[in-house]
Scaffold this motif. Structure first.
Motif, PDB file in Angstrom:
ATOM      1  N   HIS A  63      43.349  62.363  67.399  1.00  0.00           N
ATOM      2  CA  HIS A  63      42.500  61.327  67.997  1.00  0.00           C
ATOM      3  C   HIS A  63      43.322  60.056  68.225  1.00  0.00           C
ATOM      4  O   HIS A  63      43.041  59.004  67.638  1.00  0.00           O
ATOM      5  CB  HIS A  63      41.313  61.033  67.077  1.00  0.00           C
ATOM      6  N   LYS A  80      44.816  56.601  69.884  1.00  0.00           N
ATOM      7  CA  LYS A  80      44.281  55.494  70.670  1.00  0.00           C
ATOM      8  C   LYS A  80      44.995  55.389  72.019  1.00  0.00           C
ATOM      9  O   LYS A  80      44.438  54.851  72.987  1.00  0.00           O
ATOM     10  CB  LYS A  80      44.449  54.180  69.905  1.00  0.00           C
ATOM     11  N   LEU A  81      46.220  55.892  72.051  1.00  0.00           N
ATOM     12  CA  LEU A  81      47.040  55.785  73.256  1.00  0.00           C
ATOM     13  C   LEU A  81      48.014  56.958  73.283  1.00  0.00           C
ATOM     14  O   LEU A  81      48.510  57.382  72.234  1.00  0.00           O
ATOM     15  CB  LEU A  81      47.814  54.456  73.257  1.00  0.00           C
ATOM     16  N   PRO A 132      42.383  59.316  75.741  1.00  0.00           N
ATOM     17  CA  PRO A 132      42.578  57.867  75.739  1.00  0.00           C
ATOM     18  C   PRO A 132      43.468  57.468  76.913  1.00  0.00           C
ATOM     19  O   PRO A 132      43.942  58.319  77.680  1.00  0.00           O
ATOM     20  CB  PRO A 132      43.286  57.624  74.405  1.00  0.00           C
ATOM     21  N   GLU A 133      43.722  56.195  77.055  1.00  0.00           N
ATOM     22  CA  GLU A 133      44.642  55.716  78.082  1.00  0.00           C
ATOM     23  C   GLU A 133      46.016  56.343  77.846  1.00  0.00           C
ATOM     24  O   GLU A 133      46.428  56.615  76.718  1.00  0.00           O
ATOM     25  CB  GLU A 133      44.743  54.184  78.027  1.00  0.00           C
ATOM     26  N   GLY A 144      41.838  56.057  80.496  1.00  0.00           N
ATOM     27  CA  GLY A 144      41.202  57.119  79.736  1.00  0.00           C
ATOM     28  C   GLY A 144      40.000  57.688  80.471  1.00  0.00           C
ATOM     29  O   GLY A 144      39.459  57.059  81.388  1.00  0.00           O
TER      30      GLY A 144
END
Length: 575
Positions: free
Chosen positions: A232, A234-235, A382-383, A377
């Motif tokens: 998971h 974030k980036l 995500p992004e 994202g």
């Protein structure tokens, strides 16, 4: 932290903050940059570290003289700066390389070069003395404020033939300037990786780990065991080079085509006449079609290359027969009286240059600069930052660029810089290498020649390697030992036989692989990993298939090498 501990530690977590996909030199670079800032970062590489394009470079560390013709002054300036930093930060692997350009005309190429600079033509063409002199003057100017190496010089025909009597006698002049070369690029990548892991306990890295996507997000698969872990991040940083579009598709990211890579193939030639004819220089020359080619002494042999061919599938690149013929034809042009026998080609390799997508019919005009493309994202993902382009020399600055973009998105500030940071065995590098070697040889009880070998391979880390050798035994037909291989397996993320023999060591690329040596290496690796007979056999078969398909080495050649090695050993013993 070993591999199983790393995978276990990923389960049930909300992180990592950043997932870097791709363990080539650019992926390792951005991973190191983020780790040094204290970021919770994971690096995942589907193969081995530096096993793709980062293992198939021309071994040059250079500004890119020919990029001036394309008007890429910013890239050349940045590349020269990064070259000079590597000379200081990795002196155990990166060293100056006198580079000589044979010149066969005086005025040719002026109009064509001007048109290429203005973007009015894509046609390659021969370059004469005037064009080359202008380019070298700019090259010198770009390093004037921090000159580490001599300025360029021009030679007359007589002076050139005196230094290189075997060169094509049609030569008019020659010019010599200095760039640099890297002896062990794959090892430099692994040393950077280990530096990053040592600096940040929250940083983790896995080779032989495939990343994919599904409706619920990101999945990491250990390709050695089949075990999966849901991540998971974030980036995501997509640092897969020529594989960027394939990686995006595997993640489920719907993106237009970003990459348009080209293939470069190289040969390693064991020909003493050719080696001696170079007089320690790289010959940087134009083939008759205007294509730039190189040849230079490389770890006792000669490296010759390369080609520049568009490719669609980076997983299938190999040096084809027509490429090998082209490279040998180019060599015959510059040294017409030197003949290369088929058995003197001891290794061959091909890699994909990670160039941005382009419709240009002339691959030499595709920009070699680098940049990051931000991809928003989409709920499940995500992004993502996609690292587009780049060349090996600029890996540090490219990694820093991507890391700064990642830090901005994480709301973090940079706390450490790598411009002047030594890498691995480049730390505490001695001004007097021979004195250092003598001191460490005395402390370890090793002979001076053996300690010198270790120093060439590991820099100042050679002291640690030497201390762990004990009562050691050398491998068949090469200058590596059983103890060395055991240490590499224990410390450098070795999971497969090709990791060990093609990247952690130079046994493969220098033409020292034999069937006997492969059997010895399997024994050492199997003992360290606890492999059963079936896994040993599978590993051997996989490695032999790889050697034949990618590197021009079949079982017959390897067996013949073993026989020759045994004969040489017997002759030495008798003498």
């Amino acid at each position: 932290m070993n591999r199983s501990e790393t995978i276990a530690g990923l389960k049930g977590r909300n992180g990592p903050a950043v997932l870097v996909i791709g363990g080539g030199i650019n992926g390792i670079s951005v991973f190191r940059e983020l780790a040094l800032q204290g970021v919770d970062v994971l690096l995942a590489e589907k193969g081995d570290y530096c096993s793709g394009a980062s293992a198939a470079l021309s071994r040059m560390v250079h500004g890119g003289l020919r990029y001036l013709e394309n008007g890429e002054f910013k890239l050349v300036r940045e590349s020269l700066l990064e070259r000079d930093r590597l000379l200081k930060n990795a002196p155990h692997f990166v060293a100056p390389l006198p580079t000589t350009v044979p010149i066969f005309d005086v005025l040719s190429g002026i109009t064509n070069s001007a048109f290429r600079f203005l973007g009015l033509t894509r046609r390659p063409g021969r370059r004469g003395a005037v064009v080359i002199k202008a380019g070298l003057a700019v090259y010198d100017m770009l390093t004037a404020s921090r000159r580490l190496m001599p300025k360029h010089i021009f030679r007359s025909r007589a002076e050139t033939l005196k230094t290189w009597p075997a060169i094509n006698s049609d030569i008019r002049n020659s010019a010599t300037y200095y760039d640099a070369w890297v002896s062990r690029p794959e090892r430099l990548g692994v040393e950077m990786l280990n530096d990053a892991l040592a600096a940040n306990p929250a940083a983790r890295a896995l080779n032989h780990a495939q990343v994919s996507g599904d409706a619920d997000g990101v999945v990491l698969t250990d390709t050695l065991t089949g075990e999966t872990v849901r991540l998971h991040p974030k980036l995501i940083v997509n640092a897969t080079g020529g594989w960027i579009d394939l990686t995006n598709a595997g993640l489920g990211a719907s993106m237009p085509k970003m990459m348009g890579g080209t293939k470069g193939s190289h040969l390693i030639v064991a020909n003493s006449e050719l080696h001696d004819a170079l007089s320690g220089h790289m010959i940087y020359y134009e083939n008759e079609d205007g294509r730039i080619c190189i040849l230079f002494p490389y770890l006792g042999n000669v490296l010759v290359g390369s080609t520049d061919i568009r490719v669609d599938d980076p997983d299938q690149v190999r040096c084809e027969t027509d490429e090998r013929d082209y490279i040998l034809q180019s060599l015959a042009f510059v040294f017409p009286h030197i003949r290369i026998a088929p058995e003197e080609i001891v290794f061959q390799f091909a890699g994909v240059r990670p160039l941005p997508a382009s419709d240009d019919s002339f691959t030499g005009r595709i920009p070699r600069d680098h940049f990051c493309e931000a991809v928003p994202g989409n709920g499940a993902l995500p992004e993502m930052l996609c690292m587009i382009g780049g060349k090996w020399t600029t890996f540090r600055s490219f990694g820093a660029l991507a890391a700064d973009m990642a830090l901005q998105r994480l709301g973090m500030k940079r706390v450490s810089n790598t411009e002047d940071m030594a890498i691995g065995g480049g730390r505490d590098f001695p001004a007097d290498a021979e004195r250092w070697i003598a001191k460490k040889a005395a402390l370890s009880g090793l002979a001076m020649p053996r300690m010198r070998e270790l120093f060439e391979r590991y820099g100042t880390d050679a002291a640690t390697v030497a201390g762990g050798l004990g009562d050691d035994e050398m491998l068949s037909g090469c200058s590596y030992s059983v103890g060395e291989l055991r240490q590499l397996i224990a410390r450098e993320h070795v999971e497969k036989l090709d990791d060990l023999l093609l990247r952690r060591t130079t046994i493969g690329v220098t033409g020292k692989l034999t069937s006997d040596l492969i059997a010895e290496a399997i024994d050492i690796l199997a003992a360290a990993k606890g492999w059963d007979a079936a896994r040993r056999a599978r590993e051997r078969d996989d490695f032999l298939a790889l050697l034949e398909s990618r590197h021009g080495l079949d079982a017959t050649k390897l067996s013949a090498r073993s026989e020759r090695s045994a004969e040489c050993a017997s002759a030495l013993k008798s003498a």
